[in-house]
Design an enzyme around this catalytic site. Structure first.
Site, PDB file in Angstrom:
ATOM      1  N   HIS A  15     -12.143  -4.351   7.116  1.00  0.00           N
ATOM      2  CA  HIS A  15     -12.740  -4.143   5.790  1.00  0.00           C
ATOM      3  C   HIS A  15     -13.933  -3.188   5.885  1.00  0.00           C
ATOM      4  O   HIS A  15     -14.400  -2.679   4.870  1.00  0.00           O
ATOM      5  CB  HIS A  15     -13.222  -5.463   5.191  1.00  0.00           C
ATOM      6  CG  HIS A  15     -12.117  -6.390   4.787  1.00  0.00           C
ATOM      7  ND1 HIS A  15     -11.132  -6.791   5.656  1.00  0.00           N
ATOM      8  CD2 HIS A  15     -11.853  -7.001   3.609  1.00  0.00           C
ATOM      9  CE1 HIS A  15     -10.309  -7.623   5.011  1.00  0.00           C
ATOM     10  NE2 HIS A  15     -10.725  -7.764   3.781  1.00  0.00           N
ATOM     11  N   GLU A  70       0.816  -1.221   0.000  1.00  0.00           N
ATOM     12  CA  GLU A  70       0.000   0.000   0.000  1.00  0.00           C
ATOM     13  C   GLU A  70       0.844   1.264   0.000  1.00  0.00           C
ATOM     14  O   GLU A  70       0.529   2.242  -0.678  1.00  0.00           O
ATOM     15  CB  GLU A  70      -0.938   0.010   1.204  1.00  0.00           C
ATOM     16  CG  GLU A  70      -2.135  -0.907   1.065  1.00  0.00           C
ATOM     17  CD  GLU A  70      -1.780  -2.368   1.160  1.00  0.00           C
ATOM     18  OE1 GLU A  70      -0.686  -2.696   1.654  1.00  0.00           O
ATOM     19  OE2 GLU A  70      -2.591  -3.210   0.729  1.00  0.00           O
TER      20      GLU A  70
HETATM   21  C1  LIG Z   1      -2.454  -4.946   3.923  1.00  0.00           C
HETATM   22  C2  LIG Z   1      -3.477  -5.679   3.153  1.00  0.00           C
HETATM   23  N1  LIG Z   1      -3.684  -5.380   1.852  1.00  0.00           N
HETATM   24  C3  LIG Z   1      -4.622  -6.030   1.128  1.00  0.00           C
HETATM   25  C4  LIG Z   1      -5.375  -7.016   1.707  1.00  0.00           C
HETATM   26  C5  LIG Z   1      -6.449  -7.754   0.894  1.00  0.00           C
HETATM   27  N2  LIG Z   1      -5.971  -9.129   0.667  1.00  0.00           N
HETATM   28  C6  LIG Z   1      -6.375 -10.147   1.449  1.00  0.00           C
HETATM   29  S1  LIG Z   1      -5.554 -11.561   1.076  1.00  0.00           S
HETATM   30  C7  LIG Z   1      -4.658 -10.820  -0.144  1.00  0.00           C
HETATM   31  C8  LIG Z   1      -3.644 -11.614  -0.920  1.00  0.00           C
HETATM   32  C9  LIG Z   1      -2.607 -12.222  -0.017  1.00  0.00           C
HETATM   33  O1  LIG Z   1      -1.720 -12.994  -0.790  1.00  0.00           O
HETATM   34  P1  LIG Z   1      -0.590 -13.860  -0.077  1.00  0.00           P
HETATM   35  O2  LIG Z   1       0.193 -12.995   0.850  1.00  0.00           O
HETATM   36  O3  LIG Z   1       0.163 -14.563  -1.152  1.00  0.00           O
HETATM   37  O4  LIG Z   1      -1.381 -14.886   0.846  1.00  0.00           O
HETATM   38  P2  LIG Z   1      -2.347 -16.041   0.331  1.00  0.00           P
HETATM   39  O5  LIG Z   1      -3.751 -15.488   0.340  1.00  0.00           O
HETATM   40  O6  LIG Z   1      -1.915 -16.456  -1.040  1.00  0.00           O
HETATM   41  O7  LIG Z   1      -2.194 -17.140   1.335  1.00  0.00           O
HETATM   42  C10 LIG Z   1      -5.007  -9.473  -0.271  1.00  0.00           C
HETATM   43  C11 LIG Z   1      -4.427  -8.546  -1.263  1.00  0.00           C
HETATM   44  C12 LIG Z   1      -5.150  -7.304   3.078  1.00  0.00           C
HETATM   45  N3  LIG Z   1      -5.864  -8.222   3.736  1.00  0.00           N
HETATM   46  N4  LIG Z   1      -4.192  -6.627   3.762  1.00  0.00           N
END
Ligand SMILES: Cc1ncc(C[n+]2csc(CCOP(=O)(O)OP(=O)(O)O)c2C)c(N)n1
Ligand SMILES: Cc1ncc(C[n+]2csc(CCOP(=O)(O)OP(=O)(O)O)c2C)c(N)n1
Ligand SMILES: [Mg+2]
Ligand SMILES: [Mg+2]
Lengths: 351, 325, 325, 351
Positions: free
Chosen positions: C128, C59
Site C-alpha cells: 500500500h 485491476e
Molecule cells: C489486488 C488487490 N486489489 C485491491 C485490494 C484492496 N482490497 C483489500 S481487501 C479488498 C476486498 C476483498 O474482498 P473479498 O475478496 O471478498 O475478501 P473479504 O475482504 O470479503 O474477505 C480490496 C478491494 C487488494 N488488497 N488487492
C-alpha cells in the site's frame, strides 16, 4: 455437485452441406457475398504466405480452415459496430470494411499508417486475450452513451486461459454489456492442444460460471455461425446483454510462417478436418440452390486473385512512413526530450 | 564443442535436469515443440512430462504456480515466450516471487528462474523485441541476467538455477543462432553480479550487455583502426546486482564512459550507471558520460527498428565526442 | 477555500464530471463508499451510476475496459485502489493504454487517467506504500504526475483529464489530509511537464516530488537556519515528461544538486536526473550529485518504514556533503 | 444454450442447529475442538480490534461471523498439508498450528520474524487472489514429488473477479492438482456486494467452466464445512484432483478497522445474518449432544481470553527485529550495494 449440461454444436449444414438446421433468411446476394468473403480470406491468406516466403511480408498466421468462423463472426455487424480481434481474424476485418491494400500494407512490417479508424476495427492484437477487455470497454461505453452499438471481441482457444479473457467475461456479465465474445477454438494454441488448455469439456461452458449465456457452434458452418452471431448481436442491441460463442473449427495450416506443426501434430488429424472444409460445405449448399457451380466459382476465384494482386501492387507502391513518425505516434503532444530524440534519429537518416 | 547460444542453453538446462531432480521446466510450447526457439528441444522426451511440461496460455499462472513450486522445494525454470509478455505476470513476479523471502522473513525462499527471449534486429511482431530489463531496477528482490554469448549463457544459466532467489534470465533473440563459440561439454558456472572486460583499453570505457556488446565491440574496433583509440569494452552480464566495482575501476582508468542499451533511455541502465560514475568517480571524469540507447517511445514495427536500435555509427559518434579534446 | 488534498481532488473530479459528459469514473469502492480515502465522496450520488461506478475486483479489467472506453470516445478516470496493485494491470497499462496511439498510427487515442494512492509514512499494510513511479520511466507512452499539495493536485488532475494520452496520477497518501491550502473553487489547470521552484536558492538544487517535497523543504529551512545555506527546492510535479530545462537552469546556477525520492535507488528518478545533469551541465557541477532515496529492497512493514523513507536528517547530511568545500 | 444446474447449499445443521444432513463421524473431543477453535477465532479477532483501537495493532479485518468457514476449511488438513490464504483466514492459521504469540506479533506491524515455516502456512496474502496460484503451484509440486500432500487455497468472493483466481482454477483442472480452492463468500468485497462482483448465480458455478468439480456449502455450518472439506481433501489425496468450494457466509463486522460499513450496507442485512450465527448454531447442536452448556461454554471463553491475553503479553515482549534485517530478508546473498545501504541505515539508527 454442479454440472454443466451441454447441447451438441449448433449446425445448419452438416459436413456434406446437407441442411440439418434452421437456415437463416438471407438473400441470394448475401449468401454469395459470404461465399466470396470466405474465398477472399483463403486467397488472401495464401497470398500473404507466398509473399512472406519471398521476403515481401512479415510473419503471418494462416486462417485457412477458419474462413466460416472468421467471416461469420463479422458479417452480422453494422458499420457503427466495433470489432476487437487477434491476428487470426483477418477475414473479419475485410468483412468489416478494412481495405485490402491497407491490410496488405501492414504486412510489409510497417505500421498501419492511414489506419482506417472508420471501420471500427481495433488494430490486430498480439498480446493474447487482451483485446477481449477492450471489446467489453467499448461496449460499456456504447451503453453509457446510449448508442445502438454492438461490439464483437474475438480470440482463440488458448486465449481463454488468460486472466484477461475471464475478467472480460465477468465484466460483460456484470455490466450487461452489448458485446459478443467469440472464441475461435481451432484445436491448437501453437503446439498446445485444446485439451491441455483447459479441463473443461467445452469452452462455451465457461459462460455459465460468469452468468453469460453461451453457445457452442460448428465454426466450419457459415450459416450456423451467421445465425448464432445474428441472434447474439440482436440480443446485445436489444439491451439483453452479452453472449459467449465457442466456434469449433480447426487450424489447417501452421500456426504462423515461423511454425512447423509436424513437430507436434498428427497429420491424420489435419486430414480429418480437411474433410469438414467450410468452403466446400457451403459451396455444396449453394450449388444445391443453383447459386454457384464450378465455373462460376473459379471465375470468382480468378477475380479475387486479380483484386488481391492489384492490392499487393498498390500496397507495395505505398511509401513507407518516415521513421521519425515513431515520435508522432508515441505522444499526441511532443515534448523537448522527444524532439531531441527525433533530431538524433533524423541526423542518422541522412547517410 | 562449437555451439550456438540456443544449443548452449539447451545443454545447460539438460545438465541442470540431470544433476538436480528438483529442477522442472514449464512454459508454453516447451514440450513436443521444444520451445519456439528450440531452447528446450528434446528435453521433455529425455526427462518426461512431469519434469518438462507445457502450460496453458497464462503468464501470471506460469509465475504464480512457480512461486508455489519453489516454496515447496522444487527449482522451477519457467519460460515466458517473449519478454513483452512478462507484463502479464508482473504482479506475481514483483509482488510475489521477488518478495516471498522478504514477506516470510526468510522462512520461505523462492529459487526460481524465469527465461525469456527479447531484443531487436530480427523483425519480430510487436512486443517480441522490447527490452524490458530496465523496469526491474525498480522492483527489488529479483536478479536480472543478460548473456551476450553462448559460453556465458551456459555458465550464467547454471548459476541462475543455483541461486536461492528469483532470477530473470533474458535471452537476446538475435544472439540465439548468430554465431557459434567453443562451449565446454561439462557443467560450469559464471558468478552472477560480475562483469566481464571483453576488450581492454585505456582511453574510454564502453559499457554494454546482451547483443549490444557486439555492436560496441565493432565500434571499438573501428575507432581503434581509424584513430588508434584504446576502447575498453565491458560486458555487464548481470544488470542486477550490478558490478559497480568493475565500472568504477575502468572509468577511474579511462576518465571517459559511454553506455549502450536497446532499452529506452529514461531510467534505464545508462541512467543508473551514469549516476554511479557521478557518485564514485566524478573527479576522474574528463567528459560527460554518454548514453547511446533506444528512444523514449515504444519499440517500433519491423520496418522502423533499424532506426531505433543503437548502431555502430551512433556508438562511434558518442565515442568520438567523449574522446574529443 | 481551504482544502485538503482529498477535498481538492474531489472538487477537481466533480468539475470534470460537470463540464464534460465524456468523463466517467470507475474503480473499486468509489461509489457509495466514496473511495477508501473518500476522494470520490458524493460523486455517484451527484452524477449517477452510469458516470461513477464501482467495479469488480479486477485491476487488469479496470484498465483494459478503460482503454476500450477511451477509444470509444469517453474520458475514463480509473482508480486503482493502491499503486502496489498497478502491477496486476501492467500489461493493459504498458502494452495497451500506452501504445494504442502508437499501434494505430494515431487513428485511435487513449485519453485515460489512472489515479492511485501510494507512499510511505502512514503504516499501511504491505504494497500500500510502495513508490512505483520509477518503473514507468522505462515504459514509453504514459505520462506520470505526482502532486505535492492540494492546489497542484486540483490543477494537475484537470490537466491530466484534458490530456489526449494516458496519464498515471499518483496521490501520496500522507498528503491526503496532512494539511489544508487555499484552493480556488473554479476549475484551473497546471501544465503537465512543468516543474515548480517552491523555494529559490543559489547554493544547491534540491529536487523532489510528492511528499518528499515537504521533507526537502524542512531540510532546506534547517540548513538555512544552521549555516545560512541558500537551498533551491524544485518540486517536479510531473516526472514524465520531465522538466529538464528547470533542472538544468537551477543546477547551472547552483553547481550542486541533491535528488530525493522514496522509491528504490536503482534506476529511479535520481538516476535519470543525475544522468541529465551529467549530460547537460557537468561543467557547472562543483560536487557529485547526491541521491537520497529508498533502499534497493521492498518497502518494509510498518514497524520499519521510518528507517526506509528518506528523512530530514538524511537530506540535510547530503546537502552538507555537497556544500562542503 | 448452456446452463448450470444448481443444488441448494449443502447443510448438516440448519440455522436452529437441527440436524438436516449427514453428520460427519467425529469424536466428542474433535467436536469440542472445533467449537473451541471457533470461539478462539472470535475472541482473538475482537481482541486484536481492541488492541488496534489502543494503537497496539495495525489495520485488521475481523472474521466474526466467518468462524465456521475459516475453521472448517483447515480442520481436515494434516501437518504435511499446505495452506495459502488471504488476511481473512486467521482462524485457519491457528487450526494449522501457527502459535498465538507469533500471529499477534505480526499485528504489531513488524514482519513475521521467526515465521513458523513448519506449519506450512504461506504468509497472509494482501494482493487479492494471488495466493490461489501459489496453492495450485504447491499442489503441482507435491504431485510431481509424489508426496501425499494436499493444499488448500482460500480467498474471498471479491477475489473471484481477479484473473489470477480464474487461472488458478483452470490450472488446478488441467494438472489435476491435489488442491481445494475455497471461496469464503461473505457477501461483500469492502463496499461492493456479491451481486456486483459477478452476474453468476453462484461462485461455485465457476468450477464447471474449468472442469473442476465444485460445491456450494453453508459456510456458517461448521459440520457442513468440515465434511465438504474432508471429502474434497480426501479426493485430492487420492489423486482424484481439485475441488472448488463456495462457502456461503457473512462479514458481520467492518471490512477492516479502517472501514465504515454504515456508508454502504443496510444494518437489517447484518441483523438477519446474526440470526444465522455459526457459533450459536453449533452450540445448540453440542448442547443437544450434552457436550456443552452455558457454564462450560463461558468457562472455555474465559480460558481462551486468558490464553490470548498471555499471548499478547508474550508478543509485546518479543523484541522487534532490527531494522537492518530488511536487507537480510531481501536477498539470501547480500552484495556490495546492499551492504552499503545497510551501513547507511545503521548509521542513522545511532542517534
Ligand atoms: C489486488 C488487490 N486489489 C485491491 C485490494 C484492496 N482490497 C483489500 S481487501 C479488498 C476486498 C476483498 O474482498 P473479498 O475478496 O471478498 O475478501 P473479504 O475482504 O470479503 O474477505 C480490496 C478491494 C487488494 N488488497 N488487492
Ligand atoms: C500473452 C501472450 N503470450 C504468448 C504469446 C505467443 N503466442 C502467440 S500466438 C499463441 C497461441 C495462441 O493460441 P490461440 O489463442 O488458440 O489462437 P490461435 O493462434 O490458435 O488462433 C502464443 C502462445 C502471445 N502472443 N501473447
Ligand atoms: Mg487456437
Ligand atoms: Mg468478501
Amino acid at each position: 455437485m454442479i454440472t454443466a449440461t451441454q447441447d451438441a454444436p449448433f449446425q445448419v449444414l452438416d459436413p456434406e452441406g446437407q441442411v440439418v438446421g434452421p437456415v437463416p433468411a438471407l438473400s441470394d446476394d448475401r449468401l454469395l457475398a459470404l461465399f466470396r468473403w470466405m474465398w477472399q480470406a483463403r486467397t488472401l491468406s495464401n497470398k500473404i504466405i507466398a509473399l512472406q516466403r519471398q521476403g515481401r511480408a512479415t510473419t503471418f498466421g494462416s486462417l485457412v480452415g477458419q474462413e466460416a468462423a472468421a467471416v461469420g463472426l463479422a458479417a452480422p455487424l453494422q458499420p457503427q459496430d466495433w470489432l476487437a480481434t487477434s491476428y487470426r481474424e483477418l477475414a473479419s476485418h475485410l468483412v468489416k470494411g478494412v481495405p485490402l491494400p491497407t491490410m496488405l500494407f501492414s504486412f510489409r512490417g510497417s505500421s498501419r499508417d492511414h489506419y482506417p479508424a472508420e471501420t471500427h476495427c481495433l488494430p490486430i492484437q498480439i498480446v493474447i486475450g487482451t483485446q477481449m477487455l477492450h471489446a467489453v470497454g467499448l461496449a460499456m461505453a456504447a451503453k453509457i452513451a446510449g448508442d445502438p452499438v454492438v461490439v464483437v471481441g474475438a480470440c482463440g482457444d488458448g486465449a481463454t486461459s488468460e486472466g484477461d479473457f475471464n475478467e472480460a467475461l465477468n465484466w460483460a456479465g456484470v455490466y450487461k454489456a452489448p458485446v459478443v465474445l467469440v472464441v475461435q477454438n481451432n484445436g491448437w494454441a501453437i503446439s498446445v492442444p485444446r485439451h491441455k488448455q483447459s479441463a473443461a469439456q467445452t469452452l462455451a461452458a465457461r459462460g455459465a460460471g460468469f452468468g453469460v449465456p453461451s453457445r457452442l457452434v460448428d465454426g466450419n458452418d457459415i450459416l450456423a455461425m451467421y445465425s448464432a452471431m445474428s441472434d447474439a448481436v440482436d440480443r446485445a442491441r436489444a439491451g439483453e446483454g452479452p453472449t459467449l460463442i465457442e466456434a469449433l473449427t480447426y487450424r489447417i495450416g501452421a500456426h504462423t510462417t515461423a511454425d512447423d506443426p509436424t513437430r507436434y501434430r498428427d497429420p491424420a488429424e489435419v486430414e480429418a478436418w480437411k474433410a469438414k472444409d467450410p468452403i466446400a460445405r457451403f459451396k455444396h449448399y449453394l450449388v444445391g440452390r443453383g447459386l454457384t457451380d464450378d465455373a462460376r466459382e473459379s471465375a470468382m476465384i480468378t477475380q479475387l486473385e486479380d483484386e488481391i494482386n492489384a492490392a499487393v501492387e498498390e500496397a507495395e507502391a505505398m511509401p513507407l512512413p518516415s521513421p521519425e513518425k515513431i515520435f508522432d505516434w508515441a505522444y499526441a503532444n511532443p515534448f523537448p526530450r522527444i524532439e531531441e530524440q527525433r533530431a538524433t534519429l533524423k541526423h542518422y537518416l541522412t547517410e | 564443442m562449437q555451439s550456438t547460444m540456443v544449443e548452449a542453453l539447451n545443454q545447460a538446462l539438460e545438465l541442470e535436469l540431470q544433476r538436480d531432480k528438483r529442477v522442472v521446466l514449464l512454459g508454453q510450447d516447451i514440450g513436443p515443440n521444444g520451445g519456439v526457439f528450440r531452447v528446450t528441444e528434446h528435453l521433455q522426451k529425455k526427462f518426461g512430462e512431469s519434469r518438462v511440461f507445457d502450460t496453458p496460455l497464462s503468464e501470471s499462472a506460469i509465475i504464480g504456480s512457480s512461486v508455489g513450486m519453489a516454496v515447496y522445494g522444487l527449482r522451477p525454470v519457467a519460460e515466458i515466450q517473449f519478454a513483452g509478455f512478462l507484463f502479464l505476470s508482473m504482479s506475481q513476479l514483483v509482488t510475489q516471487a521477488a518478495r516471498m523471502r522478504f514477506r516470510s522473513a526468510c522462512a520461505f525462499g523462492c529459487p526460481l528462474v524465469i527465461r525469456s527471449p527479447f531484443g531487436g534486429g530480427v523483425r519480430t511482431p510487436e512486443l517480441h523485441s522490447d527490452s524490458v530489463e530496465g523496469v526491474f531496477l525498480q522492483t527489488p528482490g529479483i536478479k536480472v541476467v543478460l548473456p551476450s554469448n553462448p559460453y556465458d549463457a551456459k555458465g550464467l544459466l547454471a548459476a541462475a538455477v543455483d541461486d536461492p532467489d528469483p532470477v530473470l534470465f533474458l535471452e537476446h533473440i538475435k544472439l540465439y543462432r548468430s554465431f557459434r563459440q567453443d562451449v565446454p561439454e561439462e557443467r560450469y558456472t559464471i558468478p552472477l553480479g560480475k562483469a566481464n572486460v571483453v576488450r581492454e583499453g585505456t582511453d574510454v570505457s564502453l559499457i554494454a550487455y546482451g547483443a549490444m556488446v557486439h555492436t560496441a565491440q565493432e565500434a571499438a574496433k573501428k575507432l581503434h583502426e581509424q584513430r588508434g583509440a584504446s576502447v575498453e569494452v565491458i560486458d555487464l552480464r548481470t544488470i542486477w546486482p550490478l558490478d559497480e566495482a568493475a565500472i568504477v575501476a575502468s572509468v577511474e582508468k579511462t576518465g571517459r564512459a559511454v553506455i549502450v542499451h536497446e532499452a529506452p533511455r529514461a531510467g534505464g541502465l545508462g541512467a543508473e550507471i551514469t549516476a554511479i560514475i557521478n557518485e564514485r568517480c566524478l573527479y576522474s571524469l574528463l567528459k560527460p558520460v554518454e548514453r547511446v540507447t533506444g528512444y523514449d517511445v515504444p519499440f517500433p514495427v519491423p520496418g522502423h527498428e533499424d532506426h531505433y536500435v543503437p548502431t555502430v555509427r551512433r556508438i562511434s559518434d558518442a565515442l568520438e565526442r567523449v574522446l574529443a579534446e
